[in-house]
Design an enzyme around this catalytic site. Structure first.
Site, short mmCIF file in Angstrom:
data_model
loop_
_atom_site.label_atom_id
_atom_site.label_comp_id
_atom_site.label_asym_id
_atom_site.label_seq_id
_atom_site.Cartn_x
_atom_site.Cartn_y
_atom_site.Cartn_z
N CYS A 1 0.90 -1.02 0.23
CA CYS A 1 0.67 -0.13 0.46
C CYS A 1 0.88 0.99 0.12
CB CYS A 1 -0.79 -0.44 1.31
SG CYS A 1 -0.40 -0.52 2.70
N TYR A 2 0.51 2.22 0.66
CA TYR A 2 1.68 3.51 0.65
C TYR A 2 2.18 3.23 1.35
CZ TYR A 2 -2.86 5.48 -2.36
OH TYR A 2 -3.44 6.16 -2.38
#
Length: 105
Positions: free
Chosen positions: A63-64
């Site tokens: 993810c981020y």
């Protein structure tokens, strides 16, 4: 089933041995940069991905920053993937340390 958190340095050997990579970030972020060979997993394609993927291969969820991937990793482990990892630091850390291991669409 459960998942494990994995540091980027530990993820690289798995990736070199054909681990699957899913990136759960939004499509625009994914297109602007993602891990090589990553699949952009979202609500529209998750059913097909689960049905069609080899669940015996290690699966790394990106993810981020390494937070949202934990919930996604737990969900995918519950779907029958045998070896699931949440990538610590997410794409932000990966792209900073391994820029040559990133692609753009």
């Amino acid at each position: 089933m459960t998942y494990k958190c994995i540091d980027i340095n530990d993820a690289l050997p798995l990736i070199e041995n054909n681990a699957l990579i899913v990136d759960i970030r939004d499509n625009i972020s994914f297109q602007s940069g993602h891990m090589n060979n990553a699949f952009n997993l979202n609500n529209d394609n998750i059913g097909a991905y689960i049905a069609e993927s080899d669940k015996s291969l290690p699966l790394i969820v990106c993810c981020y920053h390494g937070n949202s991937s934990k919930n996604a990793a737990a969900f995918l482990a519950d779907q029958g993937f045998k070896e699931v990892y949440s990538l610590n630091g997410g794409f932000g850390q990966w792209s900073a340390v391994f820029p040559d291991q990133c692609s753009q669409d």
